[in-house]
Design a protein around this motif. Structure first.
Motif, PDB file in Angstrom:
ATOM      1  N   GLU A  45      54.674  41.082  35.871  1.00 46.81           N
ATOM      2  CA  GLU A  45      54.162  39.714  35.976  1.00 46.81           C
ATOM      3  C   GLU A  45      53.296  39.320  34.790  1.00 46.81           C
ATOM      4  O   GLU A  45      53.065  38.131  34.559  1.00 46.81           O
ATOM      5  CB  GLU A  45      53.324  39.571  37.251  1.00 46.81           C
TER       6      GLU A  45
ATOM      7  N   ARG B 146      49.396  36.113  33.196  1.00 46.63           N
ATOM      8  CA  ARG B 146      50.625  35.896  33.956  1.00 46.63           C
ATOM      9  C   ARG B 146      51.639  35.107  33.133  1.00 46.63           C
ATOM     10  O   ARG B 146      51.313  34.106  32.497  1.00 46.63           O
ATOM     11  CB  ARG B 146      50.306  35.162  35.250  1.00 46.63           C
TER      12      ARG B 146
ATOM     13  N   ASP C 227      54.392  33.756  34.582  1.00 44.61           N
ATOM     14  CA  ASP C 227      55.128  32.841  35.457  1.00 44.61           C
ATOM     15  C   ASP C 227      54.298  31.593  35.758  1.00 44.61           C
ATOM     16  O   ASP C 227      53.092  31.552  35.548  1.00 44.61           O
ATOM     17  CB  ASP C 227      55.504  33.546  36.767  1.00 44.61           C
TER      18      ASP C 227
END
Length: 382
Positions: free
Chosen positions: A116, A27, A29
């Motif tokens: 993502e 990921r 984020d």
């Protein structure tokens, strides 16, 4: 990290850069605690009320081994760990954790790509490792199904797209174990049966492919491409990190008929994950010259128990048939912990064999290099 009384040559071999022959993106984020915990559990669901996924072998390993990489004391609390991770930001945390794994090459399964997740190229920049692609054949089929107008177009486009995607990859991978199980009919389906099944498929092309006829056709089409290009085909088996898997159907011994059918063709078959069927995988690798195995994310998720898993895998598997993979996915911690658990587990196995007089230090060092990187370089032609 490793037993202090290992011979220096063996320690050097274990600490040498690895080839991670199967992983995914992580990921990009900043994650909430709830989001992070979902990614460290194979259940894909929150922990029961009043509990946490940090109370697992993987969760404890994160607090022990990943905390120092983020400038924290070992065994720090989950709250402090996640607070520090957020303070650094996802980009810096990913960079530190991926680089700490000590990996020189990563083969990325691009079948789970999303906005993502870091792309394969980004995984390379963050880790400092060379990157190559493993193409997932079910994702290719999904793309073709959504574009095809008729069954004949579907068949032609599938063959063309498999060849095109394979041209820039070092291997192919399939999740047929999780779609229809590994006890599938090993023969090629007839063209008439495939066209009939394709007509039904095109009525709902966005649905997940589970039709055994089309999955077998897809697999054999991929084998044809792999044979032409000299590529191995990876099979997800056993523990795969997906809660919807019927585990008993993912036993690699169930695909023995297909493995036999491939032997004259010579396409390498790589059995991924395998746990808890790693002894079956060991037998298949010993019995068939084109079969290879790893235990992937099982080492990460069993953490301190990974030494036992590695020891059982080494009971029968020819050493040149073993590979290393982290099966990293979602959080970069799994890349670091996969490498760490692999090195520690293999170190323990080598240590007792040396002490028992079964292997020389030179043998142990050679085998460590072979499993950690040499076999992957040979099989994938890196």
């Amino acid at each position: 990290m490793l037993p202090v009384d290992l011979p220096g040559t063996v320690r050097d071999a274990l600490l040498a850069p690895l080839v991670d022959h199967h992983c995914h993106g992580v990921r990009r984020d900043d994650l909430s605690r709830a989001g992070f915990e979902l990614l460290i559990s194979p259940s894909g669901a929150p922990a029961p009320p009043g509990t946490t996924h940090f109370d697992t072998p993987l969760g404890a390993a994160i607090r022990r081994w990943c905390a120092p990489v983020l400038d924290l004391e070992p065994h720090t609390s989950a709250a402090v760990y996640l607070s520090r991770r957020a303070e650094l930001g996802a980009d810096e945390a990913n960079r530190r954790l991926l680089r700490a794994a000590g990996v020189m090459a990563i083969l990325v399964d691009t079948g789970l790509e999303s906005a993502e997740l870091l792309s394969a190229a980004e995984m390379g920049r963050h880790s400092g490792a060379a990157i190559d692609e493993i193409v997932r054949i079910e994702q290719i089929e999904q793309d073709v199904a959504e574009m095809a107008q008729a069954a004949v177009d579907y068949l032609d486009s599938l063959a063309e797209e498999l060849a095109a995607r394979a041209a820039r990859a070092v291997g192919m991978t399939t999740v047929i174990a999780y779609r229809c199980g590994l006890g599938f009919d090993p023969s090629r389906p007839t063209r008439g049966a495939v066209i009939a099944a394709a007509n039904q498929r095109l009525a709902d092309p966005k649905a997940r492919l589970t039709d055994p006829i089309l999955l077998r056709h897809l697999l054999w089409a991929a084998v044809d491409v792999a044979r032409e290009r000299g590529l191995p085909v990876q099979f997800h088996t056993g523990l795969g990190g997906d809660p919807d898997v019927d585990l008993h159907r993912a036993d690699p011994a169930r695909m023995t008929g297909f493995i036999r059918a491939l032997q004259p063709i010579g396409v390498p078959v790589v059995l991924l994950h395998c746990y808890p069927f790693h002894r079956q995988a060991a037998y298949l690798a010993a019995a068939y010259p084109h079969v290879y195995a790893d235990v992937g994310l099982a080492l990460t998720h069993t953490a301190a128990g990974s030494a036992r898993v590695m020891d059982e895998l080494l009971e029968l598997t020819p050493f040149h048939k073993l590979l290393y993979s982290s099966d990293c996915h979602g959080v970069a911690e799994t890349c670091l912990l996969g490498a760490l658990a692999f090195r520690r587990a293999l170190a323990g196995a080598l240590k007792w064999r040396i002490e028992a007089g079964e292997w020389s230090a030179a043998d142990a060092a050679r085998i460590a290099h072979m499993i950690g990187s040499g076999s992957a370089r040979r099989i994938y032609r890196l």
